[in-house]
Write a protein that holds these residues in place. Structure first.
Motif, PDB file in Angstrom:
ATOM      1  N   PHE A   1       0.873  -1.169   0.000  1.00  0.00           N
ATOM      2  CA  PHE A   1       0.000   0.000   0.000  1.00  0.00           C
ATOM      3  C   PHE A   1       0.911   1.220   0.000  1.00  0.00           C
ATOM      4  O   PHE A   1       0.916   2.032   0.911  1.00  0.00           O
ATOM      5  N   TRP A   2       1.755   1.284  -1.037  1.00  0.00           N
ATOM      6  CA  TRP A   2       2.759   2.332  -1.152  1.00  0.00           C
ATOM      7  C   TRP A   2       2.256   3.464  -2.032  1.00  0.00           C
ATOM      8  O   TRP A   2       1.519   3.253  -2.989  1.00  0.00           O
ATOM      9  N   LYS A   3       2.758   4.646  -1.748  1.00  0.00           N
ATOM     10  CA  LYS A   3       2.525   5.791  -2.611  1.00  0.00           C
ATOM     11  C   LYS A   3       3.471   5.673  -3.804  1.00  0.00           C
ATOM     12  O   LYS A   3       4.621   5.269  -3.661  1.00  0.00           O
ATOM     13  N   GLY A   4       2.971   5.999  -4.978  1.00  0.00           N
ATOM     14  CA  GLY A   4       3.809   6.013  -6.168  1.00  0.00           C
ATOM     15  C   GLY A   4       3.499   7.230  -7.008  1.00  0.00           C
ATOM     16  O   GLY A   4       2.445   7.850  -6.858  1.00  0.00           O
ATOM     17  N   THR A   5       4.430   7.579  -7.869  1.00  0.00           N
ATOM     18  CA  THR A   5       4.223   8.685  -8.792  1.00  0.00           C
ATOM     19  C   THR A   5       4.579   8.221 -10.191  1.00  0.00           C
ATOM     20  O   THR A   5       5.706   7.758 -10.427  1.00  0.00           O
ATOM     21  N   ILE A   6       3.623   8.315 -11.094  1.00  0.00           N
ATOM     22  CA  ILE A   6       3.861   7.990 -12.499  1.00  0.00           C
ATOM     23  C   ILE A   6       4.410   9.248 -13.153  1.00  0.00           C
ATOM     24  O   ILE A   6       3.754  10.298 -13.152  1.00  0.00           O
ATOM     25  N   LEU A   7       5.623   9.139 -13.689  1.00  0.00           N
ATOM     26  CA  LEU A   7       6.284  10.266 -14.341  1.00  0.00           C
ATOM     27  C   LEU A   7       6.176  10.088 -15.846  1.00  0.00           C
ATOM     28  O   LEU A   7       6.690   9.123 -16.401  1.00  0.00           O
ATOM     29  N   TYR A   8       5.511  11.015 -16.499  1.00  0.00           N
ATOM     30  CA  TYR A   8       5.314  10.946 -17.945  1.00  0.00           C
ATOM     31  C   TYR A   8       6.626  11.200 -18.668  1.00  0.00           C
ATOM     32  O   TYR A   8       7.488  11.922 -18.164  1.00  0.00           O
ATOM     33  N   PRO A   9       6.780  10.656 -19.867  1.00  0.00           N
ATOM     34  CA  PRO A   9       7.986  10.930 -20.661  1.00  0.00           C
ATOM     35  C   PRO A   9       8.148  12.438 -20.876  1.00  0.00           C
ATOM     36  O   PRO A   9       7.177  13.149 -21.100  1.00  0.00           O
ATOM     37  N   GLY A  10       9.362  12.909 -20.773  1.00  0.00           N
ATOM     38  CA  GLY A  10       9.623  14.338 -20.922  1.00  0.00           C
ATOM     39  C   GLY A  10       9.550  15.096 -19.611  1.00  0.00           C
ATOM     40  O   GLY A  10       9.974  16.237 -19.529  1.00  0.00           O
ATOM     41  N   GLY A  11       8.985  14.477 -18.583  1.00  0.00           N
ATOM     42  CA  GLY A  11       8.937  15.083 -17.263  1.00  0.00           C
ATOM     43  C   GLY A  11       7.991  16.257 -17.100  1.00  0.00           C
ATOM     44  O   GLY A  11       8.057  16.973 -16.113  1.00  0.00           O
ATOM     45  N   LEU A  12       7.088  16.465 -18.046  1.00  0.00           N
ATOM     46  CA  LEU A  12       6.192  17.618 -17.962  1.00  0.00           C
ATOM     47  C   LEU A  12       4.938  17.350 -17.147  1.00  0.00           C
ATOM     48  O   LEU A  12       4.223  18.279 -16.798  1.00  0.00           O
ATOM     49  N   ARG A  13       4.670  16.079 -16.853  1.00  0.00           N
ATOM     50  CA  ARG A  13       3.444  15.737 -16.138  1.00  0.00           C
ATOM     51  C   ARG A  13       3.689  14.526 -15.260  1.00  0.00           C
ATOM     52  O   ARG A  13       4.524  13.674 -15.569  1.00  0.00           O
ATOM     53  N   SER A  14       2.946  14.438 -14.172  1.00  0.00           N
ATOM     54  CA  SER A  14       3.007  13.263 -13.307  1.00  0.00           C
ATOM     55  C   SER A  14       1.649  13.093 -12.631  1.00  0.00           C
ATOM     56  O   SER A  14       0.878  14.047 -12.530  1.00  0.00           O
ATOM     57  N   ILE A  15       1.363  11.857 -12.209  1.00  0.00           N
ATOM     58  CA  ILE A  15       0.145  11.601 -11.441  1.00  0.00           C
ATOM     59  C   ILE A  15       0.481  10.667 -10.290  1.00  0.00           C
ATOM     60  O   ILE A  15       1.379   9.835 -10.385  1.00  0.00           O
TER      61      ILE A  15
END
Length: 119
Positions: A13-27
């Protein structure tokens, strides 16, 4: 239902961050399970997640290159992308060769300037 994974998975039950290619967006997402080969992520809009992304997991103090294997409802199954064995060493070897060639070129330029009376 039979288990198709070759490695065991660990429920998390870990927190994660999806980093989009190019680094302009994350969720943000929740890592629901983790294995040596991949993860199951719970994230809101799976359609917005690209097929290839980096996943930052603070609890592992690491960022993993991932590729989407499946999508269902609000979840994504992603596999970790690993370079072929020896690929990293080959890449470093190529970089070293390029730097050595650049160094030789600069040394020749310096020698030419010294020979022309610049020094």
């Amino acid at each position: 239902m039979s288990e198709r994974r070759s490695n065991s998975r660990m429920r998390t039950f870990w927190k994660g961050t999806i980093l989009y290619p190019g680094g302009l967006r994350s969720i943000e997402c929740t890592v629901r399970n983790f294995s040596e080969q991949g993860v199951r992520l719970d994230c809101g809009a799976v359609r917005d997640v690209p097929d290839h992304f980096d996943l930052k997991i603070p609890q592992k103090s690491a960022v993993f290159a991932c590729t989407v294997v499946w999508r269902k409802d609000n979840e994504i199954g992603a596999g970790f992308v690993r370079p072929a064995p020896g690929a990293e060493a080959d890449s470093l070897s190529e970089k070293l060769k390029a730097l050595e060639a650049q160094n030789r070129k600069l040394m020749r330029k310096m020698q030419d300037r010294d020979d022309d009376g610049w020094g």
